[in-house]
Each structure stands twice: as C-alpha cells, then as structure tokens.
Design a protein around this motif. Structure first.
Motif, mmCIF file in Angstrom:
data_model
loop_
_atom_site.group_PDB
_atom_site.id
_atom_site.type_symbol
_atom_site.label_atom_id
_atom_site.label_comp_id
_atom_site.label_asym_id
_atom_site.label_seq_id
_atom_site.Cartn_x
_atom_site.Cartn_y
_atom_site.Cartn_z
ATOM 1 N N PRO A 1 0.239 -4.328 11.885
ATOM 2 C CA PRO A 1 0.392 -3.901 10.502
ATOM 3 C C PRO A 1 0.607 -2.397 10.312
ATOM 4 O O PRO A 1 0.956 -1.958 9.226
ATOM 5 N N THR A 2 0.419 -1.604 11.360
ATOM 6 C CA THR A 2 0.519 -0.155 11.204
ATOM 7 C C THR A 2 1.964 0.309 11.398
ATOM 8 O O THR A 2 2.782 -0.418 11.954
ATOM 9 N N VAL A 3 2.249 1.536 10.961
ATOM 10 C CA VAL A 3 3.636 2.005 11.001
ATOM 11 C C VAL A 3 4.139 2.279 12.419
ATOM 12 O O VAL A 3 5.331 2.449 12.638
ATOM 13 N N GLY B 1 -6.353 -1.452 12.623
ATOM 14 C CA GLY B 1 -5.386 -0.775 13.484
ATOM 15 C C GLY B 1 -4.912 -1.627 14.641
ATOM 16 O O GLY B 1 -5.137 -2.842 14.673
ATOM 17 N N VAL C 1 -4.340 3.624 13.340
ATOM 18 C CA VAL C 1 -5.089 3.067 12.200
ATOM 19 C C VAL C 1 -4.307 3.384 10.932
ATOM 20 O O VAL C 1 -3.477 4.297 10.918
ATOM 21 N N PRO C 2 -4.547 2.622 9.863
ATOM 22 C CA PRO C 2 -3.911 3.000 8.598
ATOM 23 C C PRO C 2 -4.287 4.449 8.288
ATOM 24 O O PRO C 2 -5.432 4.853 8.515
ATOM 25 N N ARG C 3 -3.317 5.201 7.759
ATOM 26 C CA ARG C 3 -3.589 6.630 7.493
ATOM 27 C C ARG C 3 -4.828 6.829 6.648
ATOM 28 O O ARG C 3 -5.596 7.765 6.851
ATOM 29 N N GLY C 4 -5.039 5.923 5.706
ATOM 30 C CA GLY C 4 -6.192 6.034 4.815
ATOM 31 C C GLY C 4 -7.525 5.886 5.536
ATOM 32 O O GLY C 4 -8.575 6.192 4.973
ATOM 33 N N LYS C 5 -7.499 5.412 6.781
ATOM 34 C CA LYS C 5 -8.754 5.216 7.531
ATOM 35 C C LYS C 5 -8.987 6.311 8.566
ATOM 36 O O LYS C 5 -9.925 6.239 9.362
ATOM 37 N N GLU D 1 0.446 4.381 -0.208
ATOM 38 C CA GLU D 1 0.113 5.538 0.647
ATOM 39 C C GLU D 1 0.412 5.239 2.108
ATOM 40 O O GLU D 1 0.654 6.141 2.896
ATOM 41 N N GLU D 2 0.329 3.961 2.491
ATOM 42 C CA GLU D 2 0.641 3.603 3.876
ATOM 43 C C GLU D 2 2.137 3.391 4.053
ATOM 44 O O GLU D 2 2.630 3.286 5.174
ATOM 45 N N GLU E 1 0.859 -1.177 0.000
ATOM 46 C CA GLU E 1 0.000 0.000 0.000
ATOM 47 C C GLU E 1 0.893 1.224 0.000
ATOM 48 O O GLU E 1 1.373 1.659 1.041
#
Ligand SMILES: Cc1cc2nc3c(=O)[nH]c(=O)nc-3n(C[C@H](O)[C@H](O)[C@H](O)COP(=O)(O)OP(=O)(O)OC[C@H]3O[C@@H](n4cnc5c(N)ncnc54)[C@H](O)[C@@H]3O)c2cc1C
Lengths: 306, 478
Positions: free
Chosen positions: A137-139, B411, B344-348, A60-61, A58
């Motif tokens: 899974p998040t940064v 997230g 959370v993923p930035r997109g969310k 963007e992520e 992804e």
C-alpha cells in the motif's frame, strides 16, 4: 503469521471471489470501452463484474484504493476534490480494472509514464477463486515479486482484478494545448518534458502543463496557436514502434495520429498483431499454464498472439 | 563444510573462460559477502566478458547440476548476492561497456556491469542522465539496480528503476537467451520485463539493458531546513506532499546523523538541530521557485529553525555530500552497522521513528536515521561493534522489531533494498501463504528447478522446488 498482512481484504472482495468461484469459465466485464482488445471472450464464459467504490483516499499519502470496477469518472471526481489525479486519460465510463487489464496508457504517457507505474497494490481473484495480494500500500515497495506489473496488460487471464491501490499525482496548475504545423520532432527536442506531442503528418498538437509562468515560457518557444484540447483519435487501430521510427511516417490516405517520443500510432486501420519470440512465448504460456491451468479466466481472449 | 567443486566443472568452465574462472581461497572469501551482514561461500567465480560466455556458463552449470548466482558490485544490502547452496558466481564486473547511446529514442544500451554513476557521467554532456540514483551509485552496477529495482533520493519524483528500463537481454536459467521488453512502446504479450526487474537474480542473468534517459532539469534548487524537534520535521514532510508538491528529493536526517555527518564532511549542517530536511526541487524555473515558496511556508508553519538555500552548485554538492556519505560516517561511532529499509505511510513517520529509538534503547544499540522521507522510506542504521560478544543476536532481534513496527503501521518490508536472504523469512509478515505460493508459481515459470540464485526472496516453505537445501546454512549469519 502476519501482524497486519496488508490490511484485510474488504467484504466486497470476498463477495467477488465467491462470484468468480473455482470451476466454470468466467469473463470480467468493465465499461466495455476497449472490449475487443485481444479478441472476444468465449460465449460460454459467465460474465462477472468487479466490485465498485473508492474505499480509501488519503490525500496526504497521495494514494487511493478502490474496487476494480470503479469508473474513471468516479475516481477522477473524488481525486479532483483534492486537486489530485491519476493520468489514465481514457473514457470516463471505463473501469480502473479494465484499463489496467488492457494495459494501454493514455495520451500523456510522454510525461507521466506507463500506467503500470502508477499501480502500488493489486488484489486479484485467482483461478481457484482465492484472493491474492501483491505489491504493497505504500508509495514505494520492493517486497516480493512484482505481480502488479504482470497483471497490467494481462486481459484478466492470470487473475480477475478485484481491488487496486494507485499512486495519485498533483493536478497541474495549468494545462494548455497548442497546435500548428511545425516539425514535431524539433518541438519535442526543444521542450522540457512536455505532457504530450501528437502529430498526424501535417498538424501537431502539444500539451504543456505546470505553473503558468513555465507553461507560458515554453509556449513562447513555439510558433503554435492555442486550441481547446487534443484532437479526436481516429478509430481503435493502435500500433507501437520505437519513438524514432515515427520519423518515417508520412501523410497518406489513412487517418493516423502518432504520440511523438512514445511510439504509439492511433489509426482507423485495424492493428496487425505483433509477434513474440518463441522463447518469450513459451515463458508466457508457462505463466498461463501455472496460474490458470484449465484456462477458465477470460477464455477466448489472447494476450500472446497465436 | 565446503564441498570442493568437482574437477570436471572447473575444467569445463576453464575451457570457455581460461583464467577468468577463480577458485582461490581469497577470492572465494571475497565473493562470499555483499553489503549485508550475511556471508556464504561460492564454489567458483566466473568473470565472463559477453552474453555468449554467460550462456555457456549457465549451460555448464546445468550439466553439472550446479546453481548459479549473478553478481554485480556486491553492494546489495539484503544478502541477494550472498551465495547459498554452493553456486557458481557469474560476476558481471568485466561486462562494463556502454554499448550505445541512442538520443533519438532516449535510450542507452549498457552491459550489466556498467556502474550507475559512470552512465550518468557519460550522458551529462549530452543533457541527460539515468534517473535512479542509489546512494551507492558510484559503485553499484546497472545489473544490480535492475535486479533489485533500486531507488534513490530522486526516485520520489522520477520513480524507481522499473520505470526506467525499456528492455533487458537475459540468459534464462535453461541457458537460452531472450529479450524481455522492447524499445517499441507496447511490446506484445505479458510484461516479462516488469516481472524480471526486482526479481533479484532468481529469473536469470541480465546481460544487456536498455535504460531510458531523462533530460537534465533546466533549474535546480536545494534547501536545508533544520528543526528543533524531529516531529516537526516529519510533519513538514507530509504537509509538503499534501500541499500538492512532489519535490525531486526529500531526505531527512536525525540528530545523531547530523552530528556524525558534520564531523565527517564539514558541510555546515546545524549540529544543534534535532532533525534536518534536505529538499531538492527541479524542473522549469517557475515551478522550482513556486516549490521553494511552498516548502518555505509549510516549514514556517511547523516551527522550522533556519532555511538554507544553496547559493550555487558547489554549495548544493556540499549539502548532498553530507547525505551521501552518511553511511560511511557511521564508522566514526562504531565499526559496523546494520541498515534496515522499511516503508511506512508518511503520516506514520513520527510514530515509527519513536519506536525505532525505543527498540534501539531496549537492545542497547545506537540508532541513526538518514532516510528518503518523501516516500516514507525509513533507513534506520543500527551501529555496533562486531567484537562485542552476542551483539549480533541483539542487532537481529532489534531489526525484527523494527520491521514488525513498520508493518504494524501499515508499511512494507522493503522500499528499495530487496528481500534477498535477509528478509525472506519475514515475507510471511506481509503476505499470506497463498500469496507467496502464487509468487512462487510465477518464479517457477522462469526457473522450475531453482537454478538461478537459489533460496532467495521466498521463504523455503513456500517453494515447491527447493532442490538445493532448506535453510540458510548455519555459517551464513556472521
Ligand atoms: C552505502 C550504500 C548505500 C545504498 N543506497 C541505496 C539507495 O539509496 N537505494 C537503493 O535502492 N539501494 C541502495 N543500496 C543498495 C545497493 O547498492 C543496490 O541494491 C544496488 O542496486 C545493488 O547493485 P550491485 O551491483 O551492488 O548488486 P549486487 O549486490 O552484486 O547484487 C544484488 C542482487 O542483484 C542480482 N544481480 C546482480 N547483477 C545481476 C544481473 N546482471 N542479472 C541478474 N541479477 C543480478 C544479484 O544476484 C543480487 O540478488 C545502497 C548500498 C550501500 C552499500
């Protein structure tokens, strides 16, 4: 009860868990590019290979999730399509899981840090053939114990890496390598976060990355000439010291290249195993005993020097 | 309810520490709390001055079968330093010396009680700083940062504490002293240092830390962007990162946050805006100017209102003052607050923010959002007045709903505050029973009997050895 426990493990990971199984000794084979680190695995061990494939990227992520058997070549090609990278800097046929299990960083560690800091989530197969997920899974994440960092450099003795989620970085606009004969320590002190400073006792190589104007301005501070890329590293020998101890190195009959600011010395002499303290050794043995009581994961290899 | 500490324990500790063992009612009450809404009560409080005293305290605790709990400044937000199971508190407040600044190795050796900002202040004249910068940096300790693997606004570009710690001297739960990690580049064996960072005091007491020093950037630019619609602000966050730019910091505040912060610090925040982004770019000048242009053009594609670029350091500090005082400013609307910390993923971001507002409404609470948007790290603040009857039940229920919504969006439970006591019973939302049992095996390698900060991080069911009780004591949820 979990609402969405880190997403379900893909089919490939389940298959790998069956392949690893729960009883006989196994050894995980990657690209065999650093096969001898920690000693050869026992002949009795059955060879298994981790799943391959990029399962999600992804852009963007800035995260990528792939099978641990995926080669660095496949990974970097996918990421390059979006001008991203994971700065492993190892052989293209090395696998992601192999590089992490060995736990050695590439020659741009000076700028990008240790490779373990690029790992966000790991799924591994434990000695019972079960899937274990750690990290997230998040940064950014501090949920639970940091098993991901423990797995990096564990030579697969605490679990077989099956799936890895990594943080990606934007590819720098410009990368330049320079070389010359100036003092590497002065060069390092003068630059703002260079990507690499290498030295063999006589010659120095510097990697500058960023936007062109910055790279040019930094290069102008130095009296070096442009070169194609980094020098060939001599052999498989590798030792580690405090960065300041590199000052005491001098050009001699051995062939070596040191990473200034980091403390790694690459050489053509085989490296001597480093000792760990008694207390740390017993902690490490406890970890091995608890996570793999029968020693069936990658038997023969030694993370803790004997 | 309180079991009075047995006389021998007190005497034994006094024989080592003299009057630096505290058992007064007032002090025990003080050390019963941290920055969370939880409360417990320690049996005794010790204030050691060096590693050897810590070692002796741990030994004496073991002889008396008492758990112990390391405590830094008590600013933790997940109840990590809240005593449960009658522990002896080992407070690091008097271990606050910067021992050595080793510029050649770009390392500083510090005692655990050194405050985060004090270290950076000491390093500034030499051109360096300690990169992790929690908003609490004026008061939180390096030991606490290590134990919680703390973050902060600038961790977006520089990484969290773990990336900035080379070695840690630790008094292990069995009373032995060891060094985890090393200044050498590749210490042999498993990465015990990496495991200790973020273990919230459950693997021993950090007594010295070798932190990495980061050079101060030659150029810095700070921008304040306002948006008539919070959704455009959040979309700008994703688009900046997707454009290949990782700013040094990328923080967001919603309308309510802007209003209360502006009333508090008068930084010139636009109170009519629906959201603001505080963006900082640092590094070499060319990259910084390029970054400013990227941020500008991305924001313009997302209906930005004004873009304010701090003209000088003074203005920059003013803009940051607003951000850093946001939590304190909440007191202007309600005396108490409860702060969450999911990622959370930035997109969310937009989707989850909208859920946060709905959840707050449903539980009749006020939600204020000030957060590390660049890494998707939400910090919804639920403001309330603890005098209101039954309000805490609503706060906890809303908190749980926010955590659930974040995890449903892909997230995690915590981005930087840790699990502690507050979120340990949520761990099962994220991890399977087998995942948690594996984590417990790892913890047990350090502390088989559970002497170090018992009952934290993992829910009681997942532990093999809860020798100090099973549940959060009734009185703990204050
Ligand atoms: C207003 C406010 C803003 C904040 N902003 C941020 C932020 O931006 N980012 C962020 O990450 N956090 C933030 N925090 C949370 C908190 O400040 C951090 O978690 C901080 O690192 C805790 O440090 P402390 O010294 O207060 O630790 P404490 O609260 O005293 O302890 C925290 C944990 O660390 C353990 N511990 C402490 N010292 C040691 C030691 N020497 N050895 C072993 N274990 C130890 C304790 O047992 C406990 O589990 C904020 C808190 C507040 C109140």
């Amino acid at each position: 009860m979990g609402v969405n426990p880190l997403g379900a493990a893909p089919q490939e990971v389940h298959q790998f868990s069956e392949e690893v199984g729960a009883s006989d000794p196994v050894t995980v084979v990657g690209g065999k590019t650093q096969w001898n680190v920690g000693g050869a695995p026992d002949h009795s061990a059955r060879e298994v290979t981790a799943p391959t494939g990029i399962w999600s990227h992804e852009p963007e992520e800035m995260t990528v999730r792939c099978g641990a058997g995926t080669t660095l070549l496949e990974l970097s090609e996918q990421l390059a399509r979006h001008s991203q990278m994971v700065p492993f800097d190892m052989a293209p046929n090395a696998t992601v899981g192999g590089v992490l299990s060995v736990g050695r960083s590439g020659i741009r560690r000076l700028r990008y840090g240790h490779i373990r800091d690029l790992v966000l989530q790991i799924r591994h197969i434990d000695c019972n053939g079960k899937i274990v997920t750690s990290g997230g899974p998040t940064v950014k994440n501090v949920s639970g114990y940091d098993l991901c960092r423990l797995m990096v450099g564990s030579l697969g003795k605490l679990g077989c890496l099956a799936e890895v989620t990594l943080r990606c970085l934007p590819m720098p606009e410009t990368t330049r390598w320079l070389t010359g004969n100036d003092d590497p320590f002065e060069i390092y002190a003068r630059l703002y976060r260079p990507s690499s400073v290498l030295w063999n006792g006589e010659q120095v190589w510097v990697c500058l990355e960023g936007v062109s104007s910055d790279v040019e301005a930094e290069a102008a501070l130095l009296d070096l000439t442009e070169t194609e890329g980094p020098p060939q590293l001599p052999g498989d020998g590798r030792s580690s010291v405090q960065p300041k101890e590199l000052r005491s190195l001098s050009a001699d009959d051995t062939n070596w290249i040191a990473e200034i600011g980091v403390g790694i010395i690459h050489s053509d002499k085989p490296s001597k195993p480093q000792q760990v303290s008694k207390t740390n050794e017993s902690l490490m043995r406890e970890l091995e005993r608890r996570l793999d009581p029968n020693g069936r994961l990658n038997p023969g290899r030694q993370v803790v020097p004997l | 309810m309180q079991i009075s500490p047995d006389g021998n324990l007190l005497d034994d500790l006094r024989s080592v520490l003299g009057d630096r063992v505290r058992d007064g009612d007032f002090e025990l009450g003080l050390y019963g709390k941290d920055g969370s809404v939880l409360e417990g009560r320690p049996s005794l409080v010790c204030l050691p001055v060096n590693t050897d005293e810590v070692r002796q305290i741990v030994k004496i605790c073991r002889e008396h079968d008492r758990p112990f709990l390391a405590r830094g400044s008590g600013t933790g937000l997940a109840g990590g330093a809240v005593p449960v199971g009658d522990p002896v508190i080992i407070a690091t407040a008097k271990m606050n010396q910067i021992l050595e600044v080793d510029l050649e190795n770009r390392i500083a050796w510090v005692e655990p009680g050194v405050l985060n900002l004090d270290l950076t202040k000491e390093l500034t004249p030499q051109g360096f700083h300690f990169a992790p910068d929690p908003s609490s940096q004026q008061v939180c300790s390096i030991g606490g940062n290590v134990a919680n693997n703390s973050g902060g606004p600038h961790c977006l570009a520089y990484g969290v504490t773990s990336a900035h710690v080379a070695a840690i001297e630790v008094v292990l739960p069995d009373g032995s002293v060891t060094l985890l990690g090393d200044l050498a580049a590749e210490p042999p064996g498993y990465d015990l240092r990496g495991l200790f960072v973020g273990s919230e005091g459950t693997m021993g007491v950090a007594t010295k830390v070798a932190v990495r020093l980061t050079p101060n950037p030659p150029a810095v630019r700070t921008l304040l962007l306002d948006f008539p619609d919070v959704r455009d602000g959040a979309a700008t966050v994703s688009a900046i990162i997707a454009a290949g730019l990782i700013p040094a910091a990328l923080e967001m505040m919603d309308k309510r946050a802007i209003e209360i912060v502006e009333a508090f610090v008068n930084a010139g925040y636009p109170t009519e805006a629906d959201a603001v982004l505080l963006v900082e770019l640092d590094g070499l000048p060319g990259g910084v100017e390029h970054g400013v242009e990227v941020v500008r053009s991305v924001a313009e594609r997302h209906q930005v209102g004004n873009i304010r670029v701090a003209a000088d350091n003074e203005e920059r500090e003013l803009l940051w003052k607003g951000r850093k005082n946001a939590f304190g400013a909440v007191a202007r609307i309600k005396p108490d607050y409860y702060l969450h910390d999911t990622v959370v993923p930035r997109g969310k971001l937009v989707e989850v923010l909208e859920k946060v507002y709905k959840i707050a409404d449903a539980y009749d609470l006020i939600a204020v959002n000030v957060f590390h948007a660049g890494d998707g790290n939400l910090h919804p603040i639920l403001a309330y007045d603890s005098d209101e009857k039954g309000v805490l039940e609503r706060v906890h229920a809303a908190g749980r709903a926010i955590v659930t919504a974040s995890i449903e969006a892909g997230g995690v439970l915590s981005g930087e505050h840790g699990i502690g006591l507050e979120k340990r019973d949520y761990m099962g939302m994220l991890f399977s029973a087998h995942d948690m049992a594996t984590q417990d095996l790892v913890r047990e390698a350090f502390d088989p009997e559970g002497f170090a900060n018992p009952l934290k991080v993992l829910p009681s069911g997942s532990r093999c050895s809860d020798s100090f009780g099973q549940h959060v004591p009734d009185g703990a949820w204050v």
